[in-house]
Design a protein around this motif. Structure first.
Motif, PDB file in Angstrom:
ATOM      1  N   ARG A  83       9.428  -8.767   8.816  1.00 20.07           N
ATOM      2  CA  ARG A  83       8.701  -7.831   7.960  1.00 20.07           C
ATOM      3  C   ARG A  83       9.483  -7.526   6.687  1.00 20.07           C
ATOM      4  N   VAL A  84       8.722  -7.339   5.616  1.00 24.85           N
ATOM      5  CA  VAL A  84       9.261  -6.836   4.358  1.00 24.85           C
ATOM      6  C   VAL A  84       8.372  -5.675   3.940  1.00 24.85           C
ATOM      7  N   GLY A  85       8.984  -4.548   3.667  1.00 27.95           N
ATOM      8  CA  GLY A  85       8.141  -3.428   3.232  1.00 27.95           C
ATOM      9  C   GLY A  85       7.981  -2.386   4.313  1.00 27.95           C
ATOM     10  N   PRO A  86       6.948  -1.572   4.175  1.00 26.99           N
ATOM     11  CA  PRO A  86       5.834  -1.694   3.247  1.00 26.99           C
ATOM     12  C   PRO A  86       6.239  -1.473   1.782  1.00 26.99           C
ATOM     13  N   ILE A  87       5.491  -2.104   0.865  1.00 21.25           N
ATOM     14  CA  ILE A  87       5.732  -2.024  -0.569  1.00 21.25           C
ATOM     15  C   ILE A  87       4.649  -1.151  -1.197  1.00 21.25           C
ATOM     16  N   VAL A  88       5.077  -0.201  -2.018  1.00 17.67           N
ATOM     17  CA  VAL A  88       4.121   0.707  -2.671  1.00 17.67           C
ATOM     18  C   VAL A  88       3.279  -0.068  -3.673  1.00 17.67           C
ATOM     19  N   ASP A  89       2.166   0.557  -4.085  1.00 15.03           N
ATOM     20  CA  ASP A  89       1.254  -0.074  -5.047  1.00 15.03           C
ATOM     21  C   ASP A  89       1.844   0.010  -6.453  1.00 15.03           C
ATOM     22  N   ASP A  90       2.830  -0.836  -6.677  1.00 15.05           N
ATOM     23  CA  ASP A  90       3.493  -0.902  -7.978  1.00 15.05           C
ATOM     24  C   ASP A  90       3.767  -2.374  -8.269  1.00 15.05           C
ATOM     25  N   GLU A  91       3.306  -2.846  -9.415  1.00 11.86           N
ATOM     26  CA  GLU A  91       3.389  -4.272  -9.714  1.00 11.86           C
ATOM     27  C   GLU A  91       4.829  -4.763  -9.749  1.00 11.86           C
ATOM     28  N   GLY A 146       0.813  -1.207   0.000  1.00 14.31           N
ATOM     29  CA  GLY A 146       0.000   0.000   0.000  1.00 14.31           C
ATOM     30  C   GLY A 146       0.841   1.249   0.000  1.00 14.31           C
ATOM     31  N   SER A 147       0.615   2.124  -0.973  1.00 10.11           N
ATOM     32  CA  SER A 147       1.381   3.377  -1.057  1.00 10.11           C
ATOM     33  C   SER A 147       1.085   4.307   0.099  1.00 10.11           C
ATOM     34  N   ASN A 199       9.085  -7.945  -7.351  1.00  8.29           N
ATOM     35  CA  ASN A 199      10.482  -8.051  -6.916  1.00  8.29           C
ATOM     36  C   ASN A 199      10.566  -8.438  -5.444  1.00  8.29           C
ATOM     37  N   ALA A 200       9.666  -7.885  -4.630  1.00 14.72           N
ATOM     38  CA  ALA A 200       9.685  -8.199  -3.200  1.00 14.72           C
ATOM     39  C   ALA A 200       9.373  -9.676  -2.971  1.00 14.72           C
ATOM     40  N   VAL A 201       8.399 -10.196  -3.710  1.00 17.39           N
ATOM     41  CA  VAL A 201       8.051 -11.609  -3.572  1.00 17.39           C
ATOM     42  C   VAL A 201       9.201 -12.492  -4.038  1.00 17.39           C
ATOM     43  N   VAL A 217      -1.399  -6.744  -5.489  1.00 14.62           N
ATOM     44  CA  VAL A 217      -1.180  -8.144  -5.103  1.00 14.62           C
ATOM     45  C   VAL A 217      -1.992  -9.063  -6.000  1.00 14.62           C
ATOM     46  N   LYS A 218      -3.254  -8.749  -6.152  1.00 15.45           N
ATOM     47  CA  LYS A 218      -4.124  -9.578  -6.980  1.00 15.45           C
ATOM     48  C   LYS A 218      -3.699  -9.523  -8.437  1.00 15.45           C
ATOM     49  N   ALA A 219      -3.323  -8.351  -8.900  1.00 15.29           N
ATOM     50  CA  ALA A 219      -2.922  -8.203 -10.298  1.00 15.29           C
ATOM     51  C   ALA A 219      -1.676  -9.019 -10.618  1.00 15.29           C
TER      52      ALA A 219
END
Length: 415
Positions: free
Chosen positions: A230-238, A194-195, A243-245, A269-271
């Motif tokens: 914890r990893v992140g938070p990761i912005v809303d960017d595919e 989430g950004s 890359n994080a996964v 995430v879903k995308a």
């Protein structure tokens, strides 16, 4: 807009979805760990004693090793005098043999000397070092810990499937298990998306929120017996999320995400995961926590579970789906929390067709009552104050005071 009937048709049952998430999840491969690193792990093999416990006859008291017959007539008014022929602390053994009229001064845990068949506690003597006056009698075997009275050689002291806690660590050490074969604690990467998310302690600008989910889920994983980070938070960017996964695939046994699984335009995430083979997304008939996803990613098929972003939804979903997976990975067979029925202390409405997990606490009477200012999935206060989840069935829309309801007692997590 879909009517209630068509909506119900697309919702998955909680139990059905729970079993689907657990499918393909097994205990992590056994690993030999030093005893010092095995706390909280589950034994993968039985442990047998290579020697008896105790391994030798030893004194249960500080006192004097004697022949019981020599002090049979000893009293306060008429003490028996014995010659002290040796002094034996724990960890040492006397080379002397106790004969008539003799004693060995002995400390708790020290091996019994030959010839002696009882111990006179120091409190029944004058504490002499060269000569001791015994003021009370003892029976044969008094204050002696006999070899093998606890565990015999070859006896199984712990069975496979046992969780290693403090008490279990003690017996493992006592039988010399410096290394134990266990199912290791699962390593879990917790990715918040989430950004709008910032780290706790960061001054908030309008529209931003702190990443409470990341900390919530790491703590919940730890309480369930995993090693989480914890990893992140990761912005809303595919690309950033992918890359994080991919960066976690070689270092964890399970990936856990929160946020990005609804129908929004920026739900990355879903995308991203919808195109990665076995990851599937569902709507589950539960409140809170309807949007869910799970599957496997990467060449090694690392399990991944995606949770909704609202904090209460994320926690309830963890309890329903992730905690059982962690326990299965640990090698436990009782993966679900026990539930019991208690009266509800106040009225509670519940949505039709969904299983509600309401936050609650226990009254001194044993009744459960909802806590907080409502059951909205964004309401932290009730979650923090909750001692239980009140589980209302899909076919129940209203509970009246005194009605019986199932509860999941969360107080066992409190330390």
């Amino acid at each position: 807009m879909a009517d209630d009937g068509s909506l119900a048709a697309v919702l998955r049952g909680v139990d059905e979805y729970q079993q689907e998430v657990l499918a393909g999840i097994g205990a992590l491969a056994p690993l030999a760990l030093p005893l010092s690193a095995a706390h909280g792990c589950v034994l993968a093999a039985d442990v047998s004693a290579p020697w008896p416990l105790p391994s030798f006859d030893n004194s249960a008291m500080d006192g004097y090793a004697v022949r019981a017959q020599d002090v049979a007539e000893a009293t306060q008014a008429s003490p028996v005098e014995l010659t002290v022929i040796d002094d034996v602390p724990a960890g040492f053994r006397s080379v002397e043999t106790v004969a008539a009229g003799q004693a060995v001064r002995i400390m708790t845990g020290a091996p019994m000397p030959d010839g002696a068949d009882a111990v006179v506690p120091v409190e029944r003597t004058d504490g002499g070092t060269g000569v001791v006056h015994v003021t009370g009698s003892v029976s044969p075997g008094a204050y002696v810990r006999r070899a093998a009275e606890d565990v015999v050689t070859g006896e199984v002291v712990l069975t496979a499937g046992t969780v290693i806690g403090a008490r279990q660590t003690a017996i493992l050490a006592a039988v010399g298990s410096g290394v134990v074969v266990v199912h290791p604690r699962p390593r879990i990467a917790v990715i918040s998306t989430g950004s709008e998310l910032v780290e706790p302690g960061t001054p908030l600008r309008h529209g931003l929120v702190t990443d409470s989910n990341g900390y919530l889920l790491v703590a919940a994983c730890t309480e369930a017996g995993a090693d989480a980070y914890r990893v992140g938070p990761i912005v809303d960017d595919e690309t950033a999320f992918l890359n994080a996964v991919e960066d976690q695939l070689h270092r964890c046994d399970l990936i856990l995400t929160s946020g990005g699984v609804s129908m929004g335009a920026y739900d990355t995430v879903k995308a991203v995961l919808s195109g990665l083979g076995t990851v599937e997304f569902s709507k589950v008939a539960m409140n809170p926590g309807m949007p869910q996803g799970h599957g496997f990613v990467g060449a090694d098929r690392v399990p991944i579970i995606t949770l909704p972003g609202n904090p209460v939804s994320s926690y309830v979903s963890f309890e329903a789906f992730v905690r059982p997976v962690i326990r299965a990975m640990r090698g436990l067979t009782d993966v679900l929390r026990p539930q019991r029925e208690v009266p509800i202390g106040s009225g509670l409405d519940s949505p039709a067709g969904k299983r509600q997990y309401a936050r609650g606490r226990f009254l001194p009477s044993g009744e459960a009552v909802p806590v907080g200012h409502g059951q909205g999935s964004h309401l932290f206060g009730g979650l923090a104050a909750a001692q239980a989840l009140i589980v209302v069935g899909e076919d129940t829309t209203r509970l009246e005071p005194g009605d019986l309801v199932s509860v999941i007692d969360l107080r066992a997590d409190e330390r």
